[in-house]
Design an enzyme around this catalytic site. Structure first.
Site, PDB file in Angstrom:
ATOM      1  N   PHE A 264     -23.516   5.748  43.682  1.00  0.00           N
ATOM      2  CA  PHE A 264     -22.217   5.074  43.535  1.00  0.00           C
ATOM      3  C   PHE A 264     -22.029   3.916  44.513  1.00  0.00           C
ATOM      4  O   PHE A 264     -20.898   3.507  44.789  1.00  0.00           O
ATOM      5  CB  PHE A 264     -21.062   6.083  43.663  1.00  0.00           C
ATOM      6  CG  PHE A 264     -21.308   7.382  42.961  1.00  0.00           C
ATOM      7  CD1 PHE A 264     -21.515   7.412  41.594  1.00  0.00           C
ATOM      8  CD2 PHE A 264     -21.387   8.578  43.664  1.00  0.00           C
ATOM      9  CE1 PHE A 264     -21.776   8.603  40.935  1.00  0.00           C
ATOM     10  CE2 PHE A 264     -21.658   9.770  43.017  1.00  0.00           C
ATOM     11  CZ  PHE A 264     -21.847   9.791  41.648  1.00  0.00           C
ATOM     12  N   GLY A 491     -29.132   8.584  38.048  1.00  0.00           N
ATOM     13  CA  GLY A 491     -28.386   9.394  37.089  1.00  0.00           C
ATOM     14  C   GLY A 491     -27.920   8.582  35.896  1.00  0.00           C
ATOM     15  O   GLY A 491     -27.390   9.132  34.934  1.00  0.00           O
ATOM     16  N   ARG A 670     -25.826  -5.698  24.268  1.00  0.00           N
ATOM     17  CA  ARG A 670     -26.702  -4.712  23.633  1.00  0.00           C
ATOM     18  C   ARG A 670     -26.650  -3.387  24.407  1.00  0.00           C
ATOM     19  O   ARG A 670     -26.755  -3.371  25.629  1.00  0.00           O
ATOM     20  CB  ARG A 670     -28.138  -5.216  23.618  1.00  0.00           C
ATOM     21  CG  ARG A 670     -29.095  -4.284  22.869  1.00  0.00           C
ATOM     22  CD  ARG A 670     -30.539  -4.612  23.153  1.00  0.00           C
ATOM     23  NE  ARG A 670     -30.927  -5.916  22.664  1.00  0.00           N
ATOM     24  CZ  ARG A 670     -31.483  -6.134  21.474  1.00  0.00           C
ATOM     25  NH1 ARG A 670     -31.721  -5.135  20.654  1.00  0.00           N
ATOM     26  NH2 ARG A 670     -31.808  -7.352  21.110  1.00  0.00           N
ATOM     27  N   PRO A 674     -27.222   4.535  23.342  1.00  0.00           N
ATOM     28  CA  PRO A 674     -25.803   4.898  23.201  1.00  0.00           C
ATOM     29  C   PRO A 674     -25.460   6.250  23.836  1.00  0.00           C
ATOM     30  O   PRO A 674     -24.340   6.445  24.296  1.00  0.00           O
ATOM     31  CB  PRO A 674     -25.602   4.964  21.686  1.00  0.00           C
ATOM     32  CG  PRO A 674     -26.750   4.250  21.081  1.00  0.00           C
ATOM     33  CD  PRO A 674     -27.880   4.287  22.061  1.00  0.00           C
ATOM     34  N   GLY A 744     -24.674  -4.565  30.875  1.00  0.00           N
ATOM     35  CA  GLY A 744     -24.524  -3.575  31.949  1.00  0.00           C
ATOM     36  C   GLY A 744     -23.215  -2.826  31.821  1.00  0.00           C
ATOM     37  O   GLY A 744     -22.181  -3.400  31.474  1.00  0.00           O
ATOM     38  N   GLY A 746     -22.576   0.189  34.100  1.00  0.00           N
ATOM     39  CA  GLY A 746     -22.421   1.189  35.166  1.00  0.00           C
ATOM     40  C   GLY A 746     -21.049   1.236  35.784  1.00  0.00           C
ATOM     41  O   GLY A 746     -20.591   2.282  36.215  1.00  0.00           O
ATOM     42  N   GLU A 747     -20.390   0.115  35.838  1.00  0.00           N
ATOM     43  CA  GLU A 747     -19.124   0.067  36.567  1.00  0.00           C
ATOM     44  C   GLU A 747     -17.922  -0.226  35.688  1.00  0.00           C
ATOM     45  O   GLU A 747     -16.785  -0.193  36.143  1.00  0.00           O
ATOM     46  CB  GLU A 747     -19.261  -0.966  37.703  1.00  0.00           C
ATOM     47  CG  GLU A 747     -20.081  -0.370  38.840  1.00  0.00           C
ATOM     48  CD  GLU A 747     -20.833  -1.378  39.686  1.00  0.00           C
ATOM     49  OE1 GLU A 747     -21.726  -2.038  39.123  1.00  0.00           O
ATOM     50  OE2 GLU A 747     -20.550  -1.493  40.872  1.00  0.00           O
TER      51      GLU A 747
HETATM   52 MO1  MOS Z   1     -22.752   0.088  42.888  1.00  0.00          MO
HETATM   53  S1  MOS Z   1     -21.174   0.036  44.099  1.00  0.00           S
HETATM   54  O1  MOS Z   1     -22.993  -1.406  42.390  1.00  0.00           O
HETATM   55  O2  MOS Z   1     -23.882   1.092  43.413  1.00  0.00           O
END
Ligand code: MOS
Length: 781
Positions: A264, A491, A670, A674, A744, A746-747
């Site tokens: 994180f 993860g 893309r 999924p 992307g 992730g965030e």
């Molecule tokens: Mo993150 S805060 O880009 O690992």
């Protein structure tokens, strides 16, 4: 063209249009079986050899001052104690190391054992090494430490703070090329004359990542060579940074970060503990393994800084924004200027002709904060998206419609087009799934028995970032593929999207692809942060696979005999273990490989995104800090977008807040897989709810010490806190962000949901909470 001619770029990058693409197919993570059977190896599972010694930290009980004396007498009596490292015997044996703003890799410039100075509570003051963990712990606790204590400044409002203008050198996440304090037009004048205004202050608390895998480090020396096992999301930066600190060549360090149990952002920067453990291992002549306690994790690594905001919005009666002024204040340590400066994003979400922004660092007696999931956007969009809800209320306008009125395809500061932007389709699809049209806008108007119902919404956005990366791909005659790149499985499912990429481009089953990551001797990959891994790594893996395909195709079409002789090589693909042309000619892979020598064929590829000087990917990561090459396009701007909808229920009498359902609709170019994409976005949504309702690190204002330093008191969500979650990913094609069109994710999932939740609480109760987290005492009326 001869064998020696470089292969044309068009052939390397041409999509494998085989009609059988496995990219984008919902695939279980390839390491799932290892994880669910307990066979998976994490960095913390490694002890550095068969005879490891164990280390335990002693940390400072004061936040400011110095160590006057450390009496080791009682500690030395504990059987099995091997070494005690303090400032008295470490000093300049470890170099302090440079932070990102100085092109280094450290999260903090505070060097704990370099001197007697104490810069924050919980700073490392000693590391004790012993034959067993228990002995090391016992001895560490028996150290008798005398301090000369000075009054610390804990946080906003404390006496003795140092307020500085934001340093011209940005130190935030991925913003090498960040605009500082974006502004355009005459915001003050436009705000003064606006028909409708919002002028409010907002605040977000300190938060800590609390990954389940603790902060561990194991170090083993073999002569001058050092091997380190540590969970990391930036092993190349780690290797170079540690080499600097120890004064040895980076090539002499081998870092291993196998599967990571949560990061994180907390493992993106090098902490001071690593060099101390390496020195300890040298001193005792044995491998040393440190396992920090859960409480240590709050002070020896980074955290999300506490922030404050003032947002002024001016609008016409039809809702069109005329002025946006966003000021932010962020807590940092005394020496460091870490800031996230999320105005870079918050000023680019809506059309507005007059914008101003300013970010100020407030230096306190704290450790240096750092990256934590969507570092800039999470706090700054809380402020903006709360203010937008306040504006909608003032205008008597639906909050979704307010966003539609201010939607734009060009960002407002420099007028650059977004490579793609589908914010309003996300709102429309999300609203339909949520049932938003049934919302009665009046606060407190929707009820179910004793429960007040509130519905809130907010936008999310996250920049697309691609960094230099390299990969080696090997294809064997049996159709087995190995992909090697020093990325990190935190993860998010990166191993699986790599496998999908290689399987797709080389025409083999996913199960035939072996993915090797987490090893600093592999080809370099960037910090797994800034939502950049999938885009950075999959594009370069595709390029290496394209190289193999092109070499096989060219050899086959040039052969005097053979089924593909004379065919246009650009039409030759690898499909189902065959080299096949578009017009139906084919030969088995093993036959094609024979033409290149008969054994396995290997390709190494590098990818250097737009605007990064092409001095080789290795060179880019050396001495350029962990954030090398978070390059931005000059003439366009690239973001992923989404819309959150949440229902909260607030008990009429107790004011308990529940969050029974949430809907998120996202677009991010893309989607490689999924299945893992959905679970990653879902994790972000859960975090967004939790950050709004529970999560905060509490600090004692007198002592500047954190007091909820465990998972009993630091509230993270459990299943009972989370109701139904709907995660919708809308298809989006973006041909500009990178070859594969990956933005992307992730965030993206958590940004903005903190605001949507507080907006829903306002809708339920009529009480506006501008300081997170929303807690019962803030909504008692
Ligand atoms: Mo993150 S805060 O880009 O690992």
């Amino acid at each position: 063209m001869t064998e020696a001619d470089p292969l044309p770029q068009s052939m390397l990058l041409a999509p494998a249009d085989t009609g059988k693409s496995v990219i984008g197919s919902a695939t279980s993570r390839i390491e799932a079986h290892l994880k669910v059977t307990g066979a998976a190896r994490y960095g913390s599972d490694e002890y550095g050899g068969s005879n490891p010694a164990h280390a335990y930290l002693r940390t400072s009980s004061i936040a400011r001052g110095r160590v006057v004396h450390i009496d080791e007498t009682e500690a030395r009596k504990v059987p099995g104690v091997l070494a005690i490292l303090t400032h008295a015997n470490v000093g300049d044996r470890i170099k302090p190391g440079k932070t990102f703003s100085d092109k280094g890799y450290m999260g903090s410039s505070i060097a704990p054992l370099a001197s007697d100075r104490i810069a924050h509570a919980g700073q490392i003051v000693a590391l004790v090494v012993a034959d067993s963990y228990e002995a090391a712990r016992d001895a560490a606790q028996r150290l008798d430490i005398a301090y000369a204590e000075e009054v610390p400044s804990a946080t906003f409002g404390s006496p003795g703070l140092m307020e500085g203008l934001a340093n011209p050198k940005p130190q935030g996440q991925g913003n090498d090329a960040a605009d500082e304090n974006p502004k355009v037009g005459d915001a003050a004048g436009a705000f003064a004359s606006a028909a409708v205004k919002v002028d409010q202050r907002y605040a977000t608390p300190t938060q800590h990542h609390n990954p389940i895998e603790l902060f561990t480090t194991a170090c083993a020396w073999s002569g001058n060579k050092l091997t380190v096992w540590e969970p990391s999301q930036n092993m190349y930066g780690f290797n170079y940074g540690l080499a600097d600190q120890l004064g040895i060549p980076a090539d002499d360090i081998h870092t291993l970060s196998p599967l990571v149990g949560g990061a994180f952002g907390s493992r993106g920067s090098l902490t001071q503990r690593t060099a101390i453990v390496a020195l300890a291992a040298k001193m005792v002549g044995r491998p040393v393994r440190l396992e920090c306690t859960r409480a240590d994790g709050f002070t020896i690594a980074t955290y999300r800084a506490e922030t404050q905001h003032r947002v002024r919005l001016g609008a016409r009666h039809d809702g069109k924004l005329t002025a946006l002024i966003h000021e932010g204040w962020e807590i940092s340590s005394r020496p460091d200027d870490y800031k996230v400066a999320g105005t870079d994003a918050s000023t680019r979400l809506y059309a507005c002709p007059n914008v101003d922004s300013h970010v100020t660092i407030v230096h306190a007696d704290r450790n240096t904060p750092g990256f934590m999931r969507a570092p800039p956007e999470t706090p700054y969009l809380f402020a903006l998206e709360s203010a937008m809800d306040e504006l909608a209320h003032a205008l008597k306008m639906d909050p979704v419609e307010l966003r539609r009125v201010n939607d734009t395809q060009t960002e407002p500061i420099r007028g650059l087009p977004y490579t793609s932007r589908a914010l309003m389709p996300c709102f429309d699809v999300g609203a339909a799934a949520f049932g938003w049209s049934k919302r009665d806008p009046a606060p407190g108007s929707m009820r179910d028995g004793d429960w007040l119902i509130g519905w809130g919404c907010a936008s999310t956005m996250y920049p697309t970032q691609v960094a230099p990366a390299a990969a080696r791909v090997t294809l064997s005659p049996s159709g087995r593929v190995t992909v090697q790149t020093a990325t990190h499985e935190i993860g998010q499912g990166v191993m699986t999207v790599i496998a999908l990429t290689a399987a797709d481009r080389l025409g083999v089953p996913v199960a035939h692809v072996t993915v090797e990551i987490g090893d600093s001797k592999l080809p370099p990959a960037p910090v797994s942060g800034g939502s950049n891994s999938t885009a950075s790594v999959c594009n370069v893996v595709a390029k290496a696979c394209g190289d193999i395909r092109a070499r096989l195709a060219i050899a086959a079409v040039r052969a005097k005999t053979g089924p593909l002789a004379g065919v246009d090589p650009a039409t030759v693909m690898l499909v189902d273990g065959q080299l096949a042309s578009a017009d139906g000619k084919s030969e088995p892979l093993a036959n094609a490989l024979r033409r290149l020598g008969g054994g396995a064929v290997e390709a190494y590829a590098e990818n250097v995104p737009h605007g990064v000087p092409p001095d080789g990917v290795q060179g880019l990561y050396k001495g350029k800090g962990a954030l090398a090459g978070g390059a931005k396009l000059k003439d366009r701007i690239q973001f992923a977008f989404g819309a959150h909808f949440i229902e909260v229920r607030v008990h009429r009498l107790t004011r308990e807040v529940r969050a029974p359902r949430v809907v998120g609709a996202f677009t991010a170019g893309r989607i490689m897989n999924p299945k893992t994409a959905k679970s990653q976005l879902m994790g972000g949504q859960i975090w967004g709810i939790s950050a709004a309702l529970h999560e905060a690190t509490e600090i004692d204002r007198r002592t500047a010490r954190y007091y909820n330093v465990d998972l009993a008191e630091y509230l993270v969500p459990v299943n009972a806190d989370i109701g139904t979650i709907e995660t919708i990913i809308l298809p989006e094609t973006d041909t500009q962000v990178n070859d594969l069109g990956i933005k992307g994710i992730g965030e993206l999932g958590n940004v903005g949901l903190n605001a949507a939740t507080a907006n829903a609480v306002f809708h339920a109760t009529g009480v506006r909470v501008r300081e997170l987290p929303v807690r019962i005492e803030k909504i008692l009326v």
